[in-house]
Design a protein around this motif. Structure first.
Motif, PDB file in Angstrom:
ATOM      1  N   ASN A  34     -33.452  86.672  66.202  1.00  0.00           N
ATOM      2  CA  ASN A  34     -32.848  85.860  67.411  1.00  0.00           C
ATOM      3  C   ASN A  34     -32.514  84.531  67.037  1.00  0.00           C
ATOM      4  O   ASN A  34     -32.532  84.359  65.661  1.00  0.00           O
ATOM      5  N   GLY A  35     -31.617  83.713  67.778  1.00  0.00           N
ATOM      6  CA  GLY A  35     -31.375  82.459  67.284  1.00  0.00           C
ATOM      7  C   GLY A  35     -32.162  81.426  66.802  1.00  0.00           C
ATOM      8  O   GLY A  35     -32.306  81.087  65.680  1.00  0.00           O
ATOM      9  N   PRO A  36     -33.473  81.274  67.423  1.00  0.00           N
ATOM     10  CA  PRO A  36     -34.601  80.386  67.045  1.00  0.00           C
ATOM     11  C   PRO A  36     -35.177  80.893  65.504  1.00  0.00           C
ATOM     12  O   PRO A  36     -35.484  79.955  64.882  1.00  0.00           O
ATOM     13  N   LEU A  37     -35.247  82.242  65.765  1.00  0.00           N
ATOM     14  CA  LEU A  37     -35.899  82.512  64.337  1.00  0.00           C
ATOM     15  C   LEU A  37     -35.005  82.633  63.073  1.00  0.00           C
ATOM     16  O   LEU A  37     -35.411  82.066  61.933  1.00  0.00           O
ATOM     17  N   TYR A  38     -33.620  82.502  63.259  1.00  0.00           N
ATOM     18  CA  TYR A  38     -32.757  82.442  62.239  1.00  0.00           C
ATOM     19  C   TYR A  38     -32.756  80.997  61.919  1.00  0.00           C
ATOM     20  O   TYR A  38     -32.650  80.601  61.129  1.00  0.00           O
ATOM     21  N   LEU A  39     -32.764  80.069  62.909  1.00  0.00           N
ATOM     22  CA  LEU A  39     -32.740  78.659  62.790  1.00  0.00           C
ATOM     23  C   LEU A  39     -34.030  78.271  61.862  1.00  0.00           C
ATOM     24  O   LEU A  39     -33.786  77.652  61.024  1.00  0.00           O
ATOM     25  N   ASP A  40     -34.975  78.784  62.316  1.00  0.00           N
ATOM     26  CA  ASP A  40     -36.249  78.533  61.472  1.00  0.00           C
ATOM     27  C   ASP A  40     -35.945  79.014  59.939  1.00  0.00           C
ATOM     28  O   ASP A  40     -36.308  78.417  59.041  1.00  0.00           O
ATOM     29  N   PHE A  41     -35.416  80.132  59.735  1.00  0.00           N
ATOM     30  CA  PHE A  41     -34.989  80.595  58.542  1.00  0.00           C
ATOM     31  C   PHE A  41     -34.217  79.626  57.584  1.00  0.00           C
ATOM     32  O   PHE A  41     -34.525  79.139  56.490  1.00  0.00           O
ATOM     33  N   LEU A  42     -33.190  79.178  58.341  1.00  0.00           N
ATOM     34  CA  LEU A  42     -32.172  78.160  57.725  1.00  0.00           C
ATOM     35  C   LEU A  42     -33.084  76.822  57.567  1.00  0.00           C
ATOM     36  O   LEU A  42     -32.766  76.226  56.496  1.00  0.00           O
ATOM     37  N   PRO A  70     -27.601  86.125  66.506  1.00  0.00           N
ATOM     38  CA  PRO A  70     -28.572  85.270  66.154  1.00  0.00           C
ATOM     39  C   PRO A  70     -27.750  84.213  65.322  1.00  0.00           C
ATOM     40  O   PRO A  70     -28.205  82.827  65.257  1.00  0.00           O
ATOM     41  N   HIS A  71     -26.668  84.526  64.322  1.00  0.00           N
ATOM     42  CA  HIS A  71     -26.036  83.446  63.899  1.00  0.00           C
ATOM     43  C   HIS A  71     -25.244  82.478  64.548  1.00  0.00           C
ATOM     44  O   HIS A  71     -24.933  81.462  64.011  1.00  0.00           O
ATOM     45  N   TYR A  72     -24.925  83.023  65.784  1.00  0.00           N
ATOM     46  CA  TYR A  72     -24.148  82.258  66.670  1.00  0.00           C
ATOM     47  C   TYR A  72     -24.804  81.331  67.579  1.00  0.00           C
ATOM     48  O   TYR A  72     -24.020  80.844  68.711  1.00  0.00           O
ATOM     49  N   SER A  73     -25.991  81.267  67.705  1.00  0.00           N
ATOM     50  CA  SER A  73     -26.683  80.429  69.068  1.00  0.00           C
ATOM     51  C   SER A  73     -26.184  79.062  68.767  1.00  0.00           C
ATOM     52  O   SER A  73     -26.039  78.644  67.724  1.00  0.00           O
ATOM     53  N   LEU A  74     -26.454  78.631  69.798  1.00  0.00           N
ATOM     54  CA  LEU A  74     -25.924  77.282  69.995  1.00  0.00           C
ATOM     55  C   LEU A  74     -26.880  76.298  68.859  1.00  0.00           C
ATOM     56  O   LEU A  74     -26.254  75.443  68.180  1.00  0.00           O
ATOM     57  N   GLN A  75     -28.197  76.425  68.820  1.00  0.00           N
ATOM     58  CA  GLN A  75     -29.053  75.753  67.946  1.00  0.00           C
ATOM     59  C   GLN A  75     -28.505  75.887  66.399  1.00  0.00           C
ATOM     60  O   GLN A  75     -28.372  75.099  65.738  1.00  0.00           O
ATOM     61  N   VAL A  76     -28.169  77.196  65.979  1.00  0.00           N
ATOM     62  CA  VAL A  76     -27.881  77.677  64.981  1.00  0.00           C
ATOM     63  C   VAL A  76     -26.486  76.662  64.478  1.00  0.00           C
ATOM     64  O   VAL A  76     -26.251  76.156  63.285  1.00  0.00           O
ATOM     65  N   ARG A  77     -25.688  76.915  65.327  1.00  0.00           N
ATOM     66  CA  ARG A  77     -24.246  76.329  65.198  1.00  0.00           C
ATOM     67  C   ARG A  77     -24.231  74.685  65.090  1.00  0.00           C
ATOM     68  O   ARG A  77     -23.751  74.218  64.063  1.00  0.00           O
ATOM     69  N   GLN A  78     -25.221  74.204  65.676  1.00  0.00           N
ATOM     70  CA  GLN A  78     -25.372  72.731  65.820  1.00  0.00           C
ATOM     71  C   GLN A  78     -26.004  72.242  64.371  1.00  0.00           C
ATOM     72  O   GLN A  78     -25.576  71.336  63.720  1.00  0.00           O
ATOM     73  N   TYR A  79     -27.035  73.082  64.076  1.00  0.00           N
ATOM     74  CA  TYR A  79     -27.586  72.743  62.654  1.00  0.00           C
ATOM     75  C   TYR A  79     -26.434  72.864  61.482  1.00  0.00           C
ATOM     76  O   TYR A  79     -26.315  72.166  60.657  1.00  0.00           O
ATOM     77  N   LEU A  80     -25.886  73.971  61.456  1.00  0.00           N
ATOM     78  CA  LEU A  80     -24.992  74.265  60.237  1.00  0.00           C
ATOM     79  C   LEU A  80     -24.017  73.400  60.322  1.00  0.00           C
ATOM     80  O   LEU A  80     -23.446  72.889  59.325  1.00  0.00           O
ATOM     81  N   LYS A  81     -23.542  72.750  61.537  1.00  0.00           N
ATOM     82  CA  LYS A  81     -22.528  71.677  61.600  1.00  0.00           C
ATOM     83  C   LYS A  81     -22.861  70.449  60.979  1.00  0.00           C
ATOM     84  O   LYS A  81     -22.083  69.725  60.455  1.00  0.00           O
ATOM     85  N   GLU A  82     -24.049  70.124  61.175  1.00  0.00           N
ATOM     86  CA  GLU A  82     -24.886  68.875  60.367  1.00  0.00           C
ATOM     87  C   GLU A  82     -24.746  69.004  59.090  1.00  0.00           C
ATOM     88  O   GLU A  82     -24.647  68.015  58.438  1.00  0.00           O
TER      89      GLU A  82
END
Length: 149
Positions: A34-42, A70-82
């Motif tokens: 899911n998004g939070p798990l993918y964000l943790d990986f990143l 999971p790649h398109y969750s809000l938290q992931v998008r924000q992190y990748l944009k930064e």
């Protein structure tokens, strides 16, 4: 010809990347990603996978992935944009991993019948090693391409 159904017996979720012809990974993600798990990986694991990549390539790389939820969750998008200011929020459905690496990896992994989950994991690692060590280049990625897929 013998019909087999490998996908139904065992399931793993594998992440790999490509940057300038280097294969990064494989890294096993949680099966129910899911998004939070993918964000943790990143945030926590990707940098470890990139350690063997020359710094000059890492400094100029771009990040691209498909539009899986999971790649398109809000938290992931924000992190990748930064992290990657020129990051496209939706990558193409078919990227170099889809049309090059995964087909090569599957061919190597499924050369023989897989009978257990540990064997599947081992075969994935072996296939990645073959691809990484093949001096002929099993995949055709331009060396000037600074994207991680």
């Amino acid at each position: 010809m013998r019909e087999t159904h490998f996908q139904h017996e065992f399931k793993v979720n594998i992440w790999c990347g490509v940057i300038c012809g280097y294969l990064i990974g494989p890294f096993e993600l949680p099966t129910n990603l899911n998004g939070p798990l993918y964000l943790d990986f990143l945030q926590e694991r990707l940098h470890e996978l990139l350690e063997d990549i020359p710094l000059a390539l890492r400094q100029n790389m771009q990040f691209l992935h498909d539009g899986a939820p999971p790649h398109y969750s809000l938290q992931v998008r924000q992190y990748l944009k930064e992290q990657f200011p020129h990051w496209p929020p939706r990558g193409p459905d078919l990227n170099p991993l889809d049309f090059s690496i995964w087909s090569q990896m599957k061919a190597l992994v499924y050369k023989e019948k897989i009978t257990s989950l540990p064997q599947l994991r081992r075969k994935i690692e072996e296939a990645a090693d073959v691809i990484k060590n093949n001096t002929q280049g099993l995949f055709d990625i331009k060396r000037s391409d600074h994207k991680v897929y």
